[in-house]
Design a protein around this motif. Structure first.
Motif, PDB file in Angstrom:
ATOM      1  N   THR A  64      13.134  50.630  -0.869  1.00 27.12           N
ATOM      2  CA  THR A  64      13.045  51.549   0.261  1.00 27.12           C
ATOM      3  C   THR A  64      13.342  50.865   1.587  1.00 27.12           C
ATOM      4  O   THR A  64      14.180  51.314   2.354  1.00 27.12           O
ATOM      5  CB  THR A  64      11.650  52.182   0.308  1.00 27.12           C
ATOM      6  N   CYS A  99       6.167  53.077   0.487  1.00 26.38           N
ATOM      7  CA  CYS A  99       7.579  52.959   0.146  1.00 26.38           C
ATOM      8  C   CYS A  99       7.862  53.589  -1.208  1.00 26.38           C
ATOM      9  O   CYS A  99       8.907  54.180  -1.428  1.00 26.38           O
ATOM     10  CB  CYS A  99       8.000  51.494   0.155  1.00 26.38           C
ATOM     11  N   ASP A 126      10.447  56.671  -1.791  1.00 23.11           N
ATOM     12  CA  ASP A 126      11.547  56.582  -2.734  1.00 23.11           C
ATOM     13  C   ASP A 126      11.531  57.748  -3.712  1.00 23.11           C
ATOM     14  O   ASP A 126      12.548  58.327  -4.042  1.00 23.11           O
ATOM     15  CB  ASP A 126      11.463  55.262  -3.496  1.00 23.11           C
ATOM     16  N   TRP A 181      14.370  60.611  -4.235  1.00 27.22           N
ATOM     17  CA  TRP A 181      14.962  60.748  -5.563  1.00 27.22           C
ATOM     18  C   TRP A 181      15.167  62.221  -5.921  1.00 27.22           C
ATOM     19  O   TRP A 181      16.072  62.595  -6.643  1.00 27.22           O
ATOM     20  CB  TRP A 181      14.039  60.072  -6.570  1.00 27.22           C
ATOM     21  N   LYS A 197      19.563  58.950  -8.151  1.00 31.91           N
ATOM     22  CA  LYS A 197      19.059  57.603  -7.986  1.00 31.91           C
ATOM     23  C   LYS A 197      18.398  57.175  -9.281  1.00 31.91           C
ATOM     24  O   LYS A 197      17.633  57.940  -9.867  1.00 31.91           O
ATOM     25  CB  LYS A 197      18.033  57.600  -6.845  1.00 31.91           C
TER      26      LYS A 197
END
Ligand SMILES: [Zn+2]
Length: 65
Positions: free
Chosen positions: A12, A33, A37, A41, A46
């Motif tokens: 991140t 973080c 993330d 996503w 990702k």
């Protein structure tokens, strides 16, 4: 003396994260973080290493009662 410290970069924010028991949210530097993330996503394509979670949710509830 053991200098075999593995350091990864937080996906991140890019901060250095030591890969050890103290880094609970590795490869992220912090829970924050990690959550950021996960949020991204949902929007972007990702890669996320969560095979275990997906497998778990498939068949654990049936035998519970
Ligand atoms: Zn971070």
């Amino acid at each position: 003396m053991n200098n075999d410290i593995i350091v990864v970069n937080c996906p991140t924010c890019g901060a250095d994260v030591e890969w050890n028991a103290q880094s609970k949210f590795r490869p992220f530097c912090s829970k924050r973080c990690q959550l950021i993330d996960l949020g991204e996503w949902a929007d972007e394509e990702k890669f996320i290493p969560s095979d275990a979670q997906i497998n778990d949710s498939e068949d654990w509830s049936e035998d519970q009662r």
